[in-house]
Each structure stands twice: as C-alpha cells, then as structure tokens.
Design a protein around this motif. Structure first.
Motif, PDB file in Angstrom:
ATOM      1  N   THR A 184      28.722  -4.597 -37.334  1.00 39.90           N
ATOM      2  CA  THR A 184      29.816  -3.621 -37.393  1.00 39.90           C
ATOM      3  C   THR A 184      30.831  -3.961 -38.479  1.00 39.90           C
ATOM      4  O   THR A 184      31.571  -3.095 -38.940  1.00 39.90           O
ATOM      5  CB  THR A 184      30.542  -3.552 -36.035  1.00 39.90           C
TER       6      THR A 184
ATOM      7  N   LYS B  98      19.832  -8.653 -29.337  1.00 40.08           N
ATOM      8  CA  LYS B  98      19.833  -7.771 -30.509  1.00 40.08           C
ATOM      9  C   LYS B  98      21.268  -7.316 -30.741  1.00 40.08           C
ATOM     10  O   LYS B  98      22.008  -7.077 -29.791  1.00 40.08           O
ATOM     11  CB  LYS B  98      18.935  -6.571 -30.280  1.00 40.08           C
TER      12      LYS B  98
ATOM     13  N   VAL C 287      29.174  -8.461 -34.885  1.00 41.20           N
ATOM     14  CA  VAL C 287      28.097  -7.588 -34.409  1.00 41.20           C
ATOM     15  C   VAL C 287      28.414  -7.081 -33.009  1.00 41.20           C
ATOM     16  O   VAL C 287      29.097  -7.745 -32.218  1.00 41.20           O
ATOM     17  CB  VAL C 287      26.732  -8.323 -34.392  1.00 41.20           C
TER      18      VAL C 287
ATOM     19  N   GLY D 199      25.679  -2.118 -40.362  1.00 43.15           N
ATOM     20  CA  GLY D 199      24.674  -1.219 -39.812  1.00 43.15           C
ATOM     21  C   GLY D 199      23.336  -1.877 -39.556  1.00 43.15           C
ATOM     22  O   GLY D 199      22.473  -1.323 -38.865  1.00 43.15           O
ATOM     23  N   ASP D 200      23.109  -3.077 -40.116  1.00 40.62           N
ATOM     24  CA  ASP D 200      21.836  -3.786 -39.916  1.00 40.62           C
ATOM     25  C   ASP D 200      21.625  -4.124 -38.444  1.00 40.62           C
ATOM     26  O   ASP D 200      22.565  -4.527 -37.748  1.00 40.62           O
ATOM     27  CB  ASP D 200      21.821  -5.092 -40.722  1.00 40.62           C
ATOM     28  N   GLU D 201      20.391  -3.958 -37.968  1.00 36.10           N
ATOM     29  CA  GLU D 201      20.001  -4.397 -36.628  1.00 36.10           C
ATOM     30  C   GLU D 201      19.418  -5.796 -36.750  1.00 36.10           C
ATOM     31  O   GLU D 201      18.476  -6.018 -37.508  1.00 36.10           O
ATOM     32  CB  GLU D 201      18.964  -3.446 -36.031  1.00 36.10           C
TER      33      GLU D 201
ATOM     34  N   GLN E  25      24.031  -5.085 -33.624  1.00 34.92           N
ATOM     35  CA  GLN E  25      24.205  -4.265 -34.826  1.00 34.92           C
ATOM     36  C   GLN E  25      25.459  -4.712 -35.564  1.00 34.92           C
ATOM     37  O   GLN E  25      26.511  -4.895 -34.969  1.00 34.92           O
ATOM     38  CB  GLN E  25      24.313  -2.784 -34.467  1.00 34.92           C
TER      39      GLN E  25
END
Length: 379
Positions: A24, A20, A33, A64-66, A22
């Motif tokens: 950036t 996983k 990420v 900001g998306d995961e 995030q």
C-alpha cells in the motif's frame, strides 16, 4: 452483528506464519502492506525485501504488488514481515532441482563485485571471475544488466552458498557444436577456415569451432621449410578434408589440394622442344632430376646428359647446379616430363657446359692430344 463478524475475521498471526499482503505504500527504507484479517499493517524492512543489497525499497517492489511473506515479529501496532525469506525458500527448492538436472537457465547479472558477478535468483548467486568466460576477461563492468546462461556448479543450502558458471555453458555449447561438426564432415569436403596456430610441423586451422591440422607437406605444392613462410595467423584459407578421426577428435586438412597443381597446363607452360633453365635436384644412377618450374621436376636420362659416354651422372653434374634443358616430352596425366641437356650442346657446348669435353674433328680425344704433347716435352 458486524462487530462480532469483524472479531471472528481478525487473526492473531505468529512468528513463522506465511501470509499474503498487498503493497500500500513504498517508503525509502521500508514497505507497508495490507494483511487480510489483521487489525494491524505489515511492515517489510528494506533488508527483508531482497537477497541482494538495495539502496531503496522501490528497487524491489512497487505499490499494488501482491507479495508472499513470512512473519518475523509480532508487535502491538504492526507485523514485521520478510519477503526475502519466502523468496529464498521457494528459490532453494527450485534451484535444487536445477542443480540435480544439470539445467541451463538464463538470469540477469545484478551486480559486478570484486572477484566476479552477482545474480539474483531469489537467493544470491555468485559467479567467480574464472567461471564467467572460457577466455580471460580483464574488465567485467559491461556485464552488469546483461542476461546470461548459467549452470549451478556448487549448491549448499545450509551454508547459503550458490556458485554459478557461465563458462560451463559456453564450453558445453562449444562441445556440442564440435561434436555436430565432426559428424557432418566428410573426406574430400572443401571448407573455409582461419589459421589459428603455426607450429614447426604445420598449421592449425579453425573450420568453424574445431581446429584441423594442415601438415607442412600439405601447405603447398612446393617444398616448404617453415610453415610461417607460407601462412600467417588470422589468415583466411581454403582447405580440403583429408581425414576425420571422430574418436580422437582429429581432422587432417590440406591447403595444397585446393590450389591448381604445378602440373596443370604444363604443356602450355613447358611445350615440347622449348628450352628452359632448371636446377639439378637429385642425381640417380640412371640420370638427373631437374626442377624446371616450382614443384615440377623432369628427368634427364643419363643418355641425354652428354654426347660422350658417361658411367654416372655424377661425372658431369652436381646437385644445385643450374643447367639449360630442352623439353622432349610432357605427360600431364602421369606427371612426367622428359628433358635433354645433350641436344643443346650441339649449339653451345664450351660456353655453357664446361663439364663436357668435345671430340676433335679428326677423331682424336683431347686428352690424347695433350698426352702426346707432354711426351714430346719430356724428350
């Protein structure tokens, strides 16, 4: 102690691992990420962001998306990751269930390409032009960005082949609507419809998703030679349901039965003792049927044709002949009207009815007088 803890938390990822991350930073051709427990950042090339072709990374993700990702390559200063592969894996599992269940689902048309439409379902779905609508579509450009309902008609995960159909959904809905309409119809029901097709034997009328046939004999109270003489395609008409065959999906309709018959209020249109002009339609041994109004034929009994005795109506009348008649009796309930030619001959015998020979006032037949004259000439 903190350094020992950091060393414990750092994980060495391998190719194929799922992680996983995030987002950036979103650059034009790649995305950066943050990966938990990794000493290096993750990089997602633009080609690994989506199953579809995209021009810039921001078309697929935002900061900001995961994201769920798969490790493609391990480098000293970065992990090369794929969002597309994880999305595809999840998508194929979901799509396989939809395919098995013959499920209908909504999706947005992402692109219009040569030969059809492209839909993003985590994997690339293709809608051939022939499977977009039940009718021919010349230009698909307006479909981009539209949300449509689809069914999967071909599913081959190994070949990365996913074929969708919107037409199948349209036809299914039409079939369900048709079935429901068939169930709801009842004999005698009055409906509004639109003339769809005209043939030699009648007209097909759309009554809300299903066509019914108005036979030529049910188009009008009057005799119809060609259906096109009384109805035209696109015309709105009132129809009455005559018969419903649900097994064969056939409906018989009538336009004629929704309009006042020619016998309605006939007593006002052709009152007793009135004189009308009509046309001899049929000759029978016992008289002649004369059409006095469109769709209304009355009987002139053989005894009401002439003052003299005649053996058959053919002696003095012929079909298609125009005659004047007097109304003797009108029976609207039984749709009968009795007529007389004879009663008008007393007023104007020779001028209008040259087929009746008057008797001489002395009781002699005209033929006898002529016969005597010829005999005298021969002497």
């Amino acid at each position: 102690m903190s350094e020992d803890m950091n060393q414990v938390e750092v994980k060495n990822y391998e190719i194929g691992d799922h992680v996983k991350g995030q987002v950036t930073k979103v650059e034009e051709k790649q995305v950066v990420v943050n990966i938990p427990f990794s000493k290096v950042d993750g990089i997602i090339p633009i080609s690994e962001l989506s199953s579809l072709h995209i021009e810039k990374a921001s078309d697929a993700v935002t900061e900001g998306d995961e994201l769920d990702l798969e490790v493609l390559k391990v480098e000293e200063d970065a992990l090369i990751l794929s969002k597309r592969k994880v999305d595809a894996l999840k998508a194929w599992e979901d799509l396989e269930q939809r395919f098995k269940n013959n499920e209908v689902f909504d999706a947005e048309v992402k692109d219009v390409v040569k030969g059809g439409l492209v839909v993003d379902l985590g994997v690339r779905g293709f809608v051939p032009a022939s499977l977009v609508e039940a009718h021919f579509v010349e230009d698909f450009s307006d479909y981009k960005g539209q949300k449509l309902s689809f069914k999967i008609v071909e599913f081959e995960k190994e070949k990365n082949r996913l074929i969708l159909s919107h037409r199948a959904v349209v036809e299914q809905e039409k079939g369900n609507k048709k079935k429901g309409l068939l169930e709801s119809l009842s004999v005698g029901q009055l409906l509004e419809g639109t003339v769809q097709r005209i043939t030699d034997f009648g007209a097909f009328v759309d009554i809300g998703g299903i066509d019914g046939l108005v036979h030529i004999s049910q188009l009008s109270h009057e005799h119809v030679e060609k259906p096109a003489d009384v109805v035209e395609e696109g015309q709105k008409v009132q129809v009455k349901v005559l018969k419903v065959d649900r097994d064969n999906e056939r409906i018989s309709l009538s336009i004629k039965d929704t309009t006042p018959g020619p016998w309605v209020n006939l007593s006002e249109k052709a009152p007793k003792s009135s004189v009308l002009t009509g046309v001899v339609k049929r000759l029978v041994p016992y008289g002649a049927f004369v059409e006095v109004l469109p769709g209304v034929e009355g009987l002139v009994h053989i005894s009401q044709i002439a003052h003299k005795h005649i053996g058959t109506p053919h002696e003095v009348l012929k079909e298609g002949q125009e005659v004047k008649v007097k109304v003797l009796e009108v029976n609207e309930a039984e749709q009968r009207i009795s007529l007389s030619i004879k009663e008008l001959l007393e007023k104007d015998t020779e001028e209008n009815f040259d087929y009746v020979l008057p008797e001489e006032s002395k009781g002699f037949q005209l033929g006898e007088v002529i016969g005597d004259m010829l005999k005298n000439l021969g002497k």
